[in-house]
Design a protein around this motif. Structure first.
Motif, PDB file in Angstrom:
ATOM      1  N   THR A  22      44.073 103.909  -7.160  1.00 50.70           N
ATOM      2  CA  THR A  22      42.765 103.826  -7.045  1.00 50.70           C
ATOM      3  C   THR A  22      43.081 104.350  -8.199  1.00 50.70           C
ATOM      4  O   THR A  22      43.315 105.713  -8.763  1.00 50.70           O
ATOM      5  N   ILE A  23      41.728 104.264  -9.228  1.00 58.04           N
ATOM      6  CA  ILE A  23      41.387 104.756  -9.935  1.00 58.04           C
ATOM      7  C   ILE A  23      39.900 105.450  -9.921  1.00 58.04           C
ATOM      8  O   ILE A  23      38.306 104.840  -9.955  1.00 58.04           O
ATOM      9  N   THR A  24      40.015 107.147 -10.184  1.00 57.11           N
ATOM     10  CA  THR A  24      38.232 107.142 -10.194  1.00 57.11           C
ATOM     11  C   THR A  24      37.309 106.923 -11.724  1.00 57.11           C
ATOM     12  O   THR A  24      38.418 107.040 -12.773  1.00 57.11           O
ATOM     13  N   SER A  33      31.818 113.336  -4.138  1.00 59.93           N
ATOM     14  CA  SER A  33      32.761 113.198  -3.459  1.00 59.93           C
ATOM     15  C   SER A  33      32.713 111.629  -5.366  1.00 59.93           C
ATOM     16  O   SER A  33      31.697 111.959  -6.015  1.00 59.93           O
ATOM     17  N   ARG A  34      34.323 111.911  -6.121  1.00 59.10           N
ATOM     18  CA  ARG A  34      34.061 110.256  -6.580  1.00 59.10           C
ATOM     19  C   ARG A  34      33.960 109.600  -6.915  1.00 59.10           C
ATOM     20  O   ARG A  34      34.235 108.717  -5.153  1.00 59.10           O
ATOM     21  N   GLN A  35      33.630 108.274  -7.430  1.00 56.23           N
ATOM     22  CA  GLN A  35      33.066 107.355  -7.344  1.00 56.23           C
ATOM     23  C   GLN A  35      35.047 107.136  -7.499  1.00 56.23           C
ATOM     24  O   GLN A  35      35.538 106.940  -8.846  1.00 56.23           O
TER      25      GLN A  35
END
Length: 61
Positions: A22-24, A33-35
């Motif tokens: 999973t890459i922010t 929260s981050r996408q």
């Protein structure tokens, strides 16, 4: 007495057994929260294992 050792799984050489990551991204959602983006290894298609490869060696003339 000897113990039975199970065969080792063939770990994918491209992802080293970590098939999904999973890459922010930079932006944040409204709740703070981050996408994120999910990436899957294209070689093993998310399994983390690869088939055993056979190597043929020519011997002789």
């Amino acid at each position: 007495m000897t113990q039975h050792t199970p065969a080792r799984a063939h770990i994918c050489p491209d992802c080293d057994g970590f098939p999904t990551v999973t890459i922010t991204t930079g932006p944040r959602n409204r709740d703070g929260s981050r996408q994120t983006l999910t990436a899957t290894c294209p070689t093993c298609k998310g399994t983390g294992t690869a088939r055993a490869t056979t190597v043929l060696v020519g011997v002789g003339r």
